[in-house]
Design a protein around this motif. Structure first.
Motif, PDB file in Angstrom:
ATOM      1  N   LYS A 125       3.806  10.077  -7.493  1.00  0.00           N
ATOM      2  CA  LYS A 125       4.537  10.347  -8.739  1.00  0.00           C
ATOM      3  C   LYS A 125       3.569  10.674  -9.874  1.00  0.00           C
ATOM      4  CE  LYS A 125       8.539   7.541  -7.575  1.00  0.00           C
ATOM      5  NZ  LYS A 125       9.309   6.329  -7.860  1.00  0.00           N
ATOM      6  N   LEU A 126       2.446   9.968  -9.904  1.00  0.00           N
ATOM      7  CA  LEU A 126       1.424  10.239 -10.915  1.00  0.00           C
ATOM      8  C   LEU A 126       0.902  11.667 -10.768  1.00  0.00           C
ATOM      9  CD1 LEU A 126      -0.581   9.301 -13.134  1.00  0.00           C
ATOM     10  CD2 LEU A 126      -2.076   8.541 -11.275  1.00  0.00           C
ATOM     11  N   VAL A 127       0.687  12.080  -9.531  1.00  0.00           N
ATOM     12  CA  VAL A 127       0.206  13.445  -9.270  1.00  0.00           C
ATOM     13  C   VAL A 127       1.226  14.465  -9.777  1.00  0.00           C
ATOM     14  CG1 VAL A 127      -0.273  15.101  -7.425  1.00  0.00           C
ATOM     15  CG2 VAL A 127      -1.298  12.833  -7.344  1.00  0.00           C
ATOM     16  N   ALA A 138      -1.634   3.564   5.514  1.00  0.00           N
ATOM     17  CA  ALA A 138      -0.734   2.415   5.368  1.00  0.00           C
ATOM     18  C   ALA A 138       0.336   2.415   6.464  1.00  0.00           C
ATOM     19  CB  ALA A 138      -0.079   2.432   3.988  1.00  0.00           C
ATOM     20  N   LYS A 139       0.858   3.590   6.803  1.00  0.00           N
ATOM     21  CA  LYS A 139       1.872   3.659   7.857  1.00  0.00           C
ATOM     22  C   LYS A 139       1.292   3.232   9.200  1.00  0.00           C
ATOM     23  CE  LYS A 139       4.920   7.123   5.825  1.00  0.00           C
ATOM     24  NZ  LYS A 139       5.395   8.519   5.870  1.00  0.00           N
ATOM     25  N   MET A 141       0.828  -1.211   0.000  1.00  0.00           N
ATOM     26  CA  MET A 141       0.000   0.000   0.000  1.00  0.00           C
ATOM     27  C   MET A 141       0.860   1.257   0.000  1.00  0.00           C
ATOM     28  SD  MET A 141      -3.374  -0.183   2.399  1.00  0.00           S
ATOM     29  CE  MET A 141      -3.962   1.486   2.319  1.00  0.00           C
ATOM     30  N   LEU A 142       1.941   1.243   0.777  1.00  0.00           N
ATOM     31  CA  LEU A 142       2.856   2.385   0.790  1.00  0.00           C
ATOM     32  C   LEU A 142       3.474   2.589  -0.594  1.00  0.00           C
ATOM     33  CD1 LEU A 142       4.705   1.975   4.205  1.00  0.00           C
ATOM     34  CD2 LEU A 142       3.341   3.929   3.479  1.00  0.00           C
ATOM     35  N   GLU A 143       3.880   1.504  -1.216  1.00  0.00           N
ATOM     36  CA  GLU A 143       4.445   1.589  -2.563  1.00  0.00           C
ATOM     37  C   GLU A 143       3.408   2.145  -3.536  1.00  0.00           C
ATOM     38  OE1 GLU A 143       5.804  -2.395  -3.327  1.00  0.00           O
ATOM     39  OE2 GLU A 143       7.410  -2.237  -1.824  1.00  0.00           O
TER      40      GLU A 143
END
Length: 192
Positions: free
Chosen positions: A58-60, A105-106, A49-51
């Protein structure tokens, strides 16, 4: 001198308790191993989930670069403001989603890590219960040995040796019980 009848009852009880403790500890160990596997799987899932949230970030960033280029070349590309505003809103949505997903996720990864630690502690607890069961079994055997020597009217030295052996085993059982209780206390502290 110890009452042989009472000691015989204690020896039988120790034998019975030893068997039940051993069985319960083995079952606990099996259940905890399943919990441990679930916690490890959850940790792996949260890592993915973190990945995923990092990929979304990056997409943003790429979307923002594209939107900025479109804004600079808006007149050449003939893009209406409504379309650009929609793309900006979508980029903001993705950014916020990535942030929330990352935080979630964290948190879940920390929870999974704690679950794994607790499961590992519970395995140690089960192992200590098995040790206690084995110590109690040895105590029962040494008590029966002492009783047998007393009933056979063995030599005083053999009776004293047998008595010392079962008294030492009794101390070993008490120490094993204390280790079990300490491990249980450790597990409770981790859960708080």
């Amino acid at each position: 001198m110890v009452n042989i009848g009472d000691l015989e009852i204690l020896a039988v009880e120790n034998s019975i308790i030893s068997k039940k403790e051993g069985l319960l500890a083995k079952e606990l160990k099996k259940a905890v191993k399943i919990e441990l596997n679930k916690a490890k799987a959850r940790e792996n899932l949260m890592q993915r989930m973190l990945e995923s949230s990092n990929i979304r970030k990056k997409l943003v960033e790429k979307n923002r670069e594209i939107i900025d280029r479109k804004i600079k070349n808006k007149d050449i590309l003939h893009i209406p403001d409504v379309v650009l505003n929609n793309e900006k809103d979508y980029a903001i949505y993705n950014e916020r989603t990535a942030q929330i997903q990352n935080k979630s996720a964290k948190i879940h990864k920390k929870i999974a890590n704690l679950e794994r630690e607790i499961a590992e502690e519970r395995i140690k607890f089960a192992n200590r219960k098995i040790d206690l069961s084995n110590e109690r079994k040895q105590l029962s055997k040494s008590q029966f040995s002492y009783i047998k020597k007393v009933k056979k009217s063995s030599s005083k030295d053999k009776i004293v040796d047998a008595q010392n052996l079962y008294l030492n085993k009794q101390k070993d059982v008490e120490q094993a019980r204390i280790r079990v209780m300490k491990k249980l206390s450790d597990i409770k502290k981790k859960r708080e």
